[in-house]
Design an enzyme around this catalytic site. Sequence first.
Site, PDB file in Angstrom:
ATOM      1  N   ASP A 144      38.521  59.453  33.167  1.00 15.59           N
ATOM      2  CA  ASP A 144      39.291  58.507  33.963  1.00 15.59           C
ATOM      3  C   ASP A 144      40.347  59.273  34.746  1.00 15.59           C
ATOM      4  O   ASP A 144      40.432  60.505  34.647  1.00 15.59           O
ATOM      5  CB  ASP A 144      39.952  57.439  33.068  1.00 15.59           C
ATOM      6  CG  ASP A 144      40.085  56.085  33.763  1.00 15.59           C
ATOM      7  OD1 ASP A 144      40.493  56.075  34.945  1.00 15.59           O
ATOM      8  OD2 ASP A 144      39.783  55.055  33.134  1.00 15.59           O
ATOM      9  N   ALA A 153      35.235  53.241  38.798  1.00 12.68           N
ATOM     10  CA  ALA A 153      35.033  52.855  40.204  1.00 12.68           C
ATOM     11  C   ALA A 153      36.361  52.381  40.779  1.00 12.68           C
ATOM     12  O   ALA A 153      37.274  52.009  40.041  1.00 12.68           O
ATOM     13  CB  ALA A 153      34.003  51.736  40.326  1.00 12.68           C
ATOM     14  N   SER A 212      28.031  44.759  40.157  1.00 10.47           N
ATOM     15  CA  SER A 212      28.993  43.683  40.416  1.00 10.47           C
ATOM     16  C   SER A 212      28.312  42.481  41.055  1.00 10.47           C
ATOM     17  O   SER A 212      27.455  42.627  41.930  1.00 10.47           O
ATOM     18  CB  SER A 212      30.095  44.195  41.347  1.00 10.47           C
ATOM     19  OG  SER A 212      30.891  43.130  41.818  1.00 10.47           O
ATOM     20  N   TYR A 254      33.603  47.222  49.022  1.00 14.03           N
ATOM     21  CA  TYR A 254      33.425  47.395  47.582  1.00 14.03           C
ATOM     22  C   TYR A 254      32.045  46.881  47.167  1.00 14.03           C
ATOM     23  O   TYR A 254      31.283  47.579  46.488  1.00 14.03           O
ATOM     24  CB  TYR A 254      34.518  46.654  46.806  1.00 14.03           C
ATOM     25  CG  TYR A 254      34.176  46.482  45.343  1.00 14.03           C
ATOM     26  CD1 TYR A 254      34.230  47.567  44.466  1.00 14.03           C
ATOM     27  CD2 TYR A 254      33.778  45.245  44.833  1.00 14.03           C
ATOM     28  CE1 TYR A 254      33.894  47.414  43.130  1.00 14.03           C
ATOM     29  CE2 TYR A 254      33.454  45.088  43.493  1.00 14.03           C
ATOM     30  CZ  TYR A 254      33.513  46.173  42.648  1.00 14.03           C
ATOM     31  OH  TYR A 254      33.168  46.035  41.325  1.00 14.03           O
ATOM     32  N   LYS A 279      28.509  48.962  45.649  1.00 12.93           N
ATOM     33  CA  LYS A 279      27.745  48.587  44.455  1.00 12.93           C
ATOM     34  C   LYS A 279      26.291  48.246  44.815  1.00 12.93           C
ATOM     35  O   LYS A 279      25.349  48.589  44.089  1.00 12.93           O
ATOM     36  CB  LYS A 279      28.427  47.398  43.762  1.00 12.93           C
ATOM     37  CG  LYS A 279      29.778  47.730  43.155  1.00 12.93           C
ATOM     38  CD  LYS A 279      29.645  48.715  42.017  1.00 12.93           C
ATOM     39  CE  LYS A 279      30.920  48.945  41.272  1.00 12.93           C
ATOM     40  NZ  LYS A 279      30.762  49.888  40.136  1.00 12.93           N
ATOM     41  N   VAL A 331      35.071  38.869  35.015  1.00 17.13           N
ATOM     42  CA  VAL A 331      35.470  39.211  33.649  1.00 17.13           C
ATOM     43  C   VAL A 331      36.992  39.097  33.525  1.00 17.13           C
ATOM     44  O   VAL A 331      37.736  39.525  34.406  1.00 17.13           O
ATOM     45  CB  VAL A 331      35.023  40.637  33.282  1.00 17.13           C
ATOM     46  CG1 VAL A 331      35.259  40.897  31.797  1.00 17.13           C
ATOM     47  CG2 VAL A 331      33.547  40.859  33.633  1.00 17.13           C
ATOM     48  N   LYS A 349      45.823  46.534  36.245  1.00 15.17           N
ATOM     49  CA  LYS A 349      45.045  46.280  37.459  1.00 15.17           C
ATOM     50  C   LYS A 349      45.849  45.680  38.611  1.00 15.17           C
ATOM     51  O   LYS A 349      45.338  45.569  39.733  1.00 15.17           O
ATOM     52  CB  LYS A 349      43.853  45.366  37.129  1.00 15.17           C
ATOM     53  CG  LYS A 349      42.826  46.016  36.208  1.00 15.17           C
ATOM     54  CD  LYS A 349      41.615  45.138  35.989  1.00 15.17           C
ATOM     55  CE  LYS A 349      40.801  44.985  37.263  1.00 15.17           C
ATOM     56  NZ  LYS A 349      39.574  44.189  37.033  1.00 15.17           N
ATOM     57  N   HIS A 360      47.461  36.670  35.687  1.00 12.00           N
ATOM     58  CA  HIS A 360      48.593  36.343  36.558  1.00 12.00           C
ATOM     59  C   HIS A 360      49.258  35.027  36.137  1.00 12.00           C
ATOM     60  O   HIS A 360      50.491  34.915  36.136  1.00 12.00           O
ATOM     61  CB  HIS A 360      48.125  36.267  38.010  1.00 12.00           C
ATOM     62  CG  HIS A 360      47.752  37.601  38.587  1.00 12.00           C
ATOM     63  ND1 HIS A 360      48.657  38.628  38.722  1.00 12.00           N
ATOM     64  CD2 HIS A 360      46.572  38.078  39.050  1.00 12.00           C
ATOM     65  CE1 HIS A 360      48.063  39.678  39.262  1.00 12.00           C
ATOM     66  NE2 HIS A 360      46.787  39.376  39.459  1.00 12.00           N
ATOM     67  N   PHE A 367      45.564  28.974  44.684  1.00 12.22           N
ATOM     68  CA  PHE A 367      45.302  28.691  46.095  1.00 12.22           C
ATOM     69  C   PHE A 367      44.927  27.219  46.266  1.00 12.22           C
ATOM     70  O   PHE A 367      44.294  26.614  45.392  1.00 12.22           O
ATOM     71  CB  PHE A 367      44.152  29.548  46.625  1.00 12.22           C
ATOM     72  CG  PHE A 367      44.457  31.019  46.674  1.00 12.22           C
ATOM     73  CD1 PHE A 367      45.731  31.484  46.951  1.00 12.22           C
ATOM     74  CD2 PHE A 367      43.449  31.949  46.469  1.00 12.22           C
ATOM     75  CE1 PHE A 367      46.002  32.842  47.004  1.00 12.22           C
ATOM     76  CE2 PHE A 367      43.711  33.302  46.517  1.00 12.22           C
ATOM     77  CZ  PHE A 367      44.995  33.750  46.785  1.00 12.22           C
ATOM     78  N   ARG A 402      33.812  29.833  39.773  1.00  5.56           N
ATOM     79  CA  ARG A 402      33.257  31.153  39.485  1.00  5.56           C
ATOM     80  C   ARG A 402      32.659  31.158  38.081  1.00  5.56           C
ATOM     81  O   ARG A 402      33.003  30.317  37.243  1.00  5.56           O
ATOM     82  CB  ARG A 402      34.355  32.224  39.559  1.00  5.56           C
ATOM     83  CG  ARG A 402      35.041  32.360  40.907  1.00  5.56           C
ATOM     84  CD  ARG A 402      34.223  33.182  41.873  1.00  5.56           C
ATOM     85  NE  ARG A 402      34.924  33.384  43.135  1.00  5.56           N
ATOM     86  CZ  ARG A 402      35.768  34.378  43.377  1.00  5.56           C
ATOM     87  NH1 ARG A 402      36.048  35.254  42.429  1.00  5.56           N
ATOM     88  NH2 ARG A 402      36.335  34.497  44.564  1.00  5.56           N
TER      89      ARG A 402
END
Length: 314
Positions: A31, A74, A113, A137, A141, A170, A178, A187, A201, A209
């Site tokens: 890492d 990644a 992903s 991103y 992937k 996840v 992160k 959050h 939002f 999701r």
Amino acid sequence: MIIVTGGAGFIGSNIVKALNAKGIKQIIVVDSLKNPSKHLNLNGCTIEDFVDKEDFIKSLGQYKNIRTIFHLGACSDTMETDGRYMMKNNYEYSKALLDFALLHNIDFIYASSASVYGNGDSGFKEDPSCEYPLNIYAFSKYMFDNYVRNIFNYKKNLSSQICGIRYFNVYGYQENHKGRMASVAFHLMNQIKDKEPMKLFEGSQNFKRDFIFIEDAVKINLFFFEKKVNGIFNCGTGKAQSFNDIALALQKMNPKTEIKYIPFPDQLIGKYQGFTEADLTRLRKAGFTENFNTVEEGVKKYYNQFIKTGGYLI
């Protein structure tokens, strides 16, 4: 010997801890600790060595007697705009590592992903017809998945495992480092701790999701680690739930906390998945039969750990 790239990160550190729980201690974590707070994820882990990701890729030849590489490392920032960096870090690095694994008959389990599915209009089955990445991103992937598919096409009798795990949303323990890319649950829990309203939002009641709890994602990894199955597999619950459901689950434990809806950011328009739901046909066919935590169940476990330790596994 097991190598876990991204082993100080969110999913990687949870996998290291799960391997330890199975009595596996000969682990090399690869890492970058440019963000030094990531070291907290490794506290309490038993590993044989830690290697910086740049030093590791430059000296691959020195590593012998490797059983499996879990490749989680990644750049996962979906708002990163440097495409050259993203492709070098996520695509080229992954290719070099997989080529090394194939040369030395090392099993290779890597992180794909669900972002490769784009807006999801074509479904969420592990098939190119469903894939249309919306950001660099996701494209990095997508390209590596296609690199793996080409190997499957041209090398019919592989002597080692190649398994891609296509993560949906996840959430769970040890994602503190992160920053803005941490889960909505993380959050919201911090907003509760700071005695603020939970901010979502506008439209979050309709944004759905496939949220998968980290414990379930780790179980899928260990399943493929033990079963040695090849392929690319979705890692989700197969059931979409709304962002609002996360806030409501937390509100049940904190009845005085309000939910506040804020404007949707302009920079995410056209780059945001409004709906994801894993097709689990291939995962179930491979033999994975475990049930998954619902959002309500997973968020409760996560929140209880957050209250005790800030979300770390200690």
